[in-house]
Write a protein that holds these residues in place. Structure first.
Motif, PDB file in Angstrom:
ATOM      1  N   PRO A  10      -2.175  -9.902   0.822  1.00 48.16           N
ATOM      2  CA  PRO A  10      -3.439  -9.203   1.074  1.00 48.16           C
ATOM      3  C   PRO A  10      -3.318  -7.705   0.781  1.00 48.16           C
ATOM      4  O   PRO A  10      -2.451  -7.018   1.317  1.00 48.16           O
ATOM      5  CB  PRO A  10      -3.695  -9.457   2.563  1.00 48.16           C
ATOM      6  CG  PRO A  10      -2.956 -10.727   2.858  1.00 48.16           C
ATOM      7  CD  PRO A  10      -1.718 -10.655   1.996  1.00 48.16           C
ATOM      8  N   GLU A  11      -4.182  -7.232  -0.091  1.00 51.98           N
ATOM      9  CA  GLU A  11      -4.201  -5.821  -0.502  1.00 51.98           C
ATOM     10  C   GLU A  11      -5.409  -5.159   0.140  1.00 51.98           C
ATOM     11  O   GLU A  11      -6.539  -5.602  -0.058  1.00 51.98           O
ATOM     12  CB  GLU A  11      -4.280  -5.719  -2.030  1.00 51.98           C
ATOM     13  CG  GLU A  11      -4.338  -4.307  -2.564  1.00 51.98           C
ATOM     14  CD  GLU A  11      -3.120  -3.493  -2.162  1.00 51.98           C
ATOM     15  OE1 GLU A  11      -3.280  -2.572  -1.328  1.00 51.98           O
ATOM     16  OE2 GLU A  11      -2.031  -3.778  -2.689  1.00 51.98           O
ATOM     17  N   TYR A  12      -5.177  -4.100   0.899  1.00 54.75           N
ATOM     18  CA  TYR A  12      -6.254  -3.426   1.620  1.00 54.75           C
ATOM     19  C   TYR A  12      -6.506  -2.003   1.127  1.00 54.75           C
ATOM     20  O   TYR A  12      -7.358  -1.309   1.685  1.00 54.75           O
ATOM     21  CB  TYR A  12      -5.942  -3.410   3.124  1.00 54.75           C
ATOM     22  CG  TYR A  12      -5.827  -4.796   3.725  1.00 54.75           C
ATOM     23  CD1 TYR A  12      -6.960  -5.519   4.067  1.00 54.75           C
ATOM     24  CD2 TYR A  12      -4.581  -5.385   3.939  1.00 54.75           C
ATOM     25  CE1 TYR A  12      -6.861  -6.801   4.615  1.00 54.75           C
ATOM     26  CE2 TYR A  12      -4.475  -6.660   4.481  1.00 54.75           C
ATOM     27  CZ  TYR A  12      -5.613  -7.356   4.813  1.00 54.75           C
ATOM     28  OH  TYR A  12      -5.519  -8.624   5.358  1.00 54.75           O
ATOM     29  N   ASP A  13      -5.795  -1.580   0.101  1.00 52.48           N
ATOM     30  CA  ASP A  13      -5.953  -0.231  -0.428  1.00 52.48           C
ATOM     31  C   ASP A  13      -6.996  -0.229  -1.544  1.00 52.48           C
ATOM     32  O   ASP A  13      -6.863  -0.972  -2.534  1.00 52.48           O
ATOM     33  CB  ASP A  13      -4.603   0.285  -0.952  1.00 52.48           C
ATOM     34  CG  ASP A  13      -4.725   1.672  -1.529  1.00 52.48           C
ATOM     35  OD1 ASP A  13      -4.775   2.636  -0.744  1.00 52.48           O
ATOM     36  OD2 ASP A  13      -4.805   1.784  -2.781  1.00 52.48           O
ATOM     37  N   SER A  14      -8.027   0.592  -1.417  1.00 51.38           N
ATOM     38  CA  SER A  14      -9.132   0.610  -2.385  1.00 51.38           C
ATOM     39  C   SER A  14      -8.669   0.869  -3.814  1.00 51.38           C
ATOM     40  O   SER A  14      -9.118   0.211  -4.757  1.00 51.38           O
ATOM     41  CB  SER A  14     -10.162   1.674  -1.997  1.00 51.38           C
ATOM     42  OG  SER A  14     -10.889   1.274  -0.868  1.00 51.38           O
ATOM     43  N   ARG A  15      -7.796   1.839  -3.970  1.00 48.12           N
ATOM     44  CA  ARG A  15      -7.340   2.196  -5.316  1.00 48.12           C
ATOM     45  C   ARG A  15      -6.481   1.085  -5.917  1.00 48.12           C
ATOM     46  O   ARG A  15      -6.617   0.749  -7.095  1.00 48.12           O
ATOM     47  CB  ARG A  15      -6.578   3.510  -5.261  1.00 48.12           C
ATOM     48  CG  ARG A  15      -6.252   4.060  -6.622  1.00 48.12           C
ATOM     49  CD  ARG A  15      -5.781   5.493  -6.505  1.00 48.12           C
ATOM     50  NE  ARG A  15      -4.840   5.794  -7.560  1.00 48.12           N
ATOM     51  CZ  ARG A  15      -4.237   6.936  -7.712  1.00 48.12           C
ATOM     52  NH1 ARG A  15      -4.468   7.912  -6.870  1.00 48.12           N
ATOM     53  NH2 ARG A  15      -3.403   7.133  -8.688  1.00 48.12           N
TER      54      ARG A  15
END
Length: 193
Positions: free
Chosen positions: A24-29
């Motif tokens: 799971p990736e939660y960083d916008s960039r």
């Protein structure tokens, strides 16, 4: 337990599967970078993108959307001459457009918040034991694709979005016999109460 059968035989593919895919990736960039790379992958194999990923990062200012949003024709021509990336005018121009769309969503609500809202902040778990039963798109990827296009994104059709959802952990599509299935499920953040 055996890893997902698509992960191999190249070590770069195995490493990607074992450390990134489905986390799971939660960083916008970081989410934006992965969506751009999935757009570049359209019509090609993912391993082609993996092998060129560092070249992409160098050519595209480490995928800083705030820098890329200001690029124009001179930058497109420069990138079309770069043998280290996929030299496709439409995909390069779309990256600039997508950076501008990312800025609008990021300023409004946050790109990560926007994407994770589709799954209420918790990754979907398919729980399938065989990848042959997994679709290449879903009703949700169709909806996200429509909403991204409405926001100004390009090269984000339902199949690209579905692959992106798998890669970024919005959906956990590791087969249940893969040790990464349980590992990625355990990384999910619980929604704020």
């Amino acid at each position: 337990m055996a890893r997902c059968d698509w992960a191999g035989p190249d070590q770069i593919y195995i490493d990607y599967h074992d450390t990134e895919w489905g986390v799971p990736e939660y960083d916008s960039r970081a989410l934006w970078e992965k969506l751009v790379l999935d757009g570049f992958q359209a019509g090609l194999s993912w391993i082609t993108i993996l092998k060129k990923r560092e070249n992409f990062r160098a050519a595209f200012a480490d995928f800083d959307p705030d820098i890329i949003a200001g690029w124009g024709e001179t930058d497109i021509r420069r990138l079309l001459a770069d043998p280290g990336i996929i030299r496709h005018r439409g995909k390069i121009a779309a990256t600039i457009t997508n950076a501008q769309a990312w800025q609008r969503i990021e300023a409004d609500q946050g790109f990560a918040t926007f994407l994770w809202s589709y799954v209420d902040g918790v990754p979907l778990q398919t729980g399938l034991a065989d990848r042959s039963a997994m679709p290449t798109q879903s009703a949700l990827s169709v909806q996200i694709s429509k909403d991204l296009k409405k926001a100004g994104f390009k090269f984000c059709g339902p199949t690209i979005v579905y692959a992106f959802m798998e890669a970024t952990g919005l959906i956990n599509n590791h087969v249940t016999t893969c040790p990464r299935h349980a590992a990625c499920a355990a990384l999910a953040r619980l929604p704020a109460v």
